[in-house]
Write a protein that holds these residues in place. Structure first.
Motif, PDB file in Angstrom:
ATOM      1  N   SER A 160     -45.404 -28.362  -9.476  1.00 22.23           N
ATOM      2  CA  SER A 160     -46.273 -28.067  -8.328  1.00 22.23           C
ATOM      3  C   SER A 160     -45.860 -26.642  -8.080  1.00 22.23           C
ATOM      4  O   SER A 160     -45.087 -25.643  -8.614  1.00 22.23           O
ATOM      5  CB  SER A 160     -45.760 -29.028  -7.077  1.00 22.23           C
ATOM      6  N   THR A 175     -55.929 -30.639 -11.109  1.00 18.93           N
ATOM      7  CA  THR A 175     -55.061 -30.374  -9.967  1.00 18.93           C
ATOM      8  C   THR A 175     -53.823 -29.323 -10.301  1.00 18.93           C
ATOM      9  O   THR A 175     -53.364 -28.677  -9.151  1.00 18.93           O
ATOM     10  CB  THR A 175     -54.337 -31.731  -9.359  1.00 18.93           C
ATOM     11  N   GLY A 176     -53.861 -29.026 -11.324  1.00 17.91           N
ATOM     12  CA  GLY A 176     -52.487 -27.943 -11.906  1.00 17.91           C
ATOM     13  C   GLY A 176     -53.323 -26.650 -11.858  1.00 17.91           C
ATOM     14  O   GLY A 176     -52.681 -25.953 -12.256  1.00 17.91           O
ATOM     15  N   PRO A 212     -49.852 -31.404 -13.927  1.00 12.23           N
ATOM     16  CA  PRO A 212     -50.307 -31.763 -12.382  1.00 12.23           C
ATOM     17  C   PRO A 212     -49.178 -32.600 -11.918  1.00 12.23           C
ATOM     18  O   PRO A 212     -48.366 -32.583 -12.470  1.00 12.23           O
ATOM     19  CB  PRO A 212     -51.622 -32.795 -12.931  1.00 12.23           C
ATOM     20  N   TYR A 213     -49.288 -32.676 -10.586  1.00 15.32           N
ATOM     21  CA  TYR A 213     -48.355 -33.419  -9.909  1.00 15.32           C
ATOM     22  C   TYR A 213     -48.277 -34.835 -10.609  1.00 15.32           C
ATOM     23  O   TYR A 213     -49.157 -35.435 -10.875  1.00 15.32           O
ATOM     24  CB  TYR A 213     -48.725 -33.469  -8.484  1.00 15.32           C
ATOM     25  N   VAL A 253     -60.186 -34.527 -13.499  1.00 16.32           N
ATOM     26  CA  VAL A 253     -59.872 -34.246 -12.080  1.00 16.32           C
ATOM     27  C   VAL A 253     -58.234 -34.237 -12.082  1.00 16.32           C
ATOM     28  O   VAL A 253     -57.662 -33.125 -11.344  1.00 16.32           O
ATOM     29  CB  VAL A 253     -60.349 -35.378 -11.329  1.00 16.32           C
ATOM     30  N   TYR A 254     -57.451 -34.986 -12.634  1.00 15.18           N
ATOM     31  CA  TYR A 254     -56.030 -34.871 -12.439  1.00 15.18           C
ATOM     32  C   TYR A 254     -55.489 -33.739 -13.144  1.00 15.18           C
ATOM     33  O   TYR A 254     -54.593 -33.062 -12.501  1.00 15.18           O
ATOM     34  CB  TYR A 254     -55.595 -36.122 -13.075  1.00 15.18           C
ATOM     35  N   TYR A 265     -54.889 -23.390  -9.803  1.00 12.67           N
ATOM     36  CA  TYR A 265     -54.398 -22.750  -8.695  1.00 12.67           C
ATOM     37  C   TYR A 265     -54.772 -21.263  -8.643  1.00 12.67           C
ATOM     38  O   TYR A 265     -54.439 -20.736  -9.864  1.00 12.67           O
ATOM     39  CB  TYR A 265     -53.024 -23.088  -8.210  1.00 12.67           C
TER      40      TYR A 265
END
Length: 306
Positions: free
Chosen positions: A58, A21-22, A53-54, A17-18, A24
């Motif tokens: 970003s 987040t990257g 990822p953050y 999941v982490y 997009y």
């Protein structure tokens, strides 16, 4: 053992999941500006992408194709419904009057990196720059000029001025158009302005009517004047010819008189009597005793007819 396995699965899920987040997505009209530890790294085009990822990386999504706009003097509440911003709309003209101006500036992002990283709130900067240029240009015109012939010229000058300023600010924006949607006097004096405009229109109408009347009358007067001149010239020519004829007749009689004075004199007397006697009603005669005799020709002729 079973608990340990569950913990590992949970950790793996959290990591997945982490990492996700990257991931997009960039739409066709957009670009993504990827930052590494807050600093710009590269630009990604439309499609699905992945970055670290953050807080490592970003991204910022920027629409570079859609036409944006900023409103001056009013705000759009919903399609077809607007709210006036009175203080923002009032602008001082060069002759000390005030006009209410509602304008729209349309622009597109030409350089997304500059647009995002060079200035804060770039869209507000576009609005304030346009408003400043608009006030500066209108301050150089009279109220009559801005309400009539100079309106489009002001919009063009503001367009050029705003683009030049934004280029100096290095905002990364291309100004497409500046529209002056409404330029009117303020509400408290709009009736007076209408009266003045109506008076000016009446003045122009009267002038046009006078010019039309003059244009219709002048050819008639010129024609009459030409007619009088021609008649005068014809009369003068007639008198000249008549005088010339009389002169020739006199000279001819003079020559005859020189050749035969007695005969010419008698002939002239007879011709004169022939001209005078038919018009005479009374004849005065002297008899041998020098008495005056009056003879009425009408009685004589009347009696003779009987």
């Amino acid at each position: 053992m079973k608990t340990k396995f569950i913990v590992i699965l949970v950790l793996i899920a959290l990591v997945v999941v982490y990492i996700m987040t990257g991931i997009y997505q960039v739409d066709p009209s957009q670009v993504a500006l990827v930052k590494t530890f807050g600093k710009y790294s590269y630009t990604a085009g439309p499609g699905i992408h992945l970055h670290a990822p953050y807080p490592f990386q970003s991204h910022v999504i920027v629409d570079v194709q859609t036409i944006r706009k900023q409103e001056i003097g009013f705000r759009t509440i919903r399609p077809g419904q607007y709210a006036s911003k009175r203080e923002e709309a009032l602008i001082l003209t060069g002759d000390g009057n005030i006009v209410s101006v509602e304008a729209v500036v349309q622009f597109r992002v030409s350089d997304p990196v500059k647009f995002v990283f060079n200035v804060e709130r770039p869209e507000e900067l576009v609005k304030f720059t346009t408003e400043s240029a608009l006030r500066e240009r209108i301050a150089k015109r009279t109220v009559d000029e801005i309400l009539t012939a100079e309106r489009d010229k002001v919009a063009y000058e503001v367009h050029e001025m705003v683009q030049q300023l934004l280029n100096e600010y290095d905002v990364g924006v291309t100004v497409l158009n500046v529209l002056l949607q409404e330029v009117v006097p303020p509400d408290p004096v709009i009736a007076a302005f209408d009266d003045v405009n109506n008076a000016k229109q009446d003045k122009e109408r009267y002038i046009n009517e006078a010019l039309r009347y003059a244009n219709n009358l002048i050819p008639v007067v010129e024609g009459e004047a030409r007619k009088i001149v021609l008649e005068a010239e014809a009369y003068a020519q007639q008198k000249i010819l008549q005088a010339t004829g009389e002169t020739q007749r006199f000279l001819s009689i003079l020559n005859e008189y020189k050749n035969a004075p007695k005969i010419t004199e008698t002939r002239l007397r007879i011709e004169t009597l022939e001209q005078v006697l038919p018009r005479a009603k009374t004849i005065i005669l002297l008899d041998r005793s020098q008495k005056i005799l009056l003879m009425n020709l009408e009685n004589l002729l009347g009696g003779g007819a009987k």
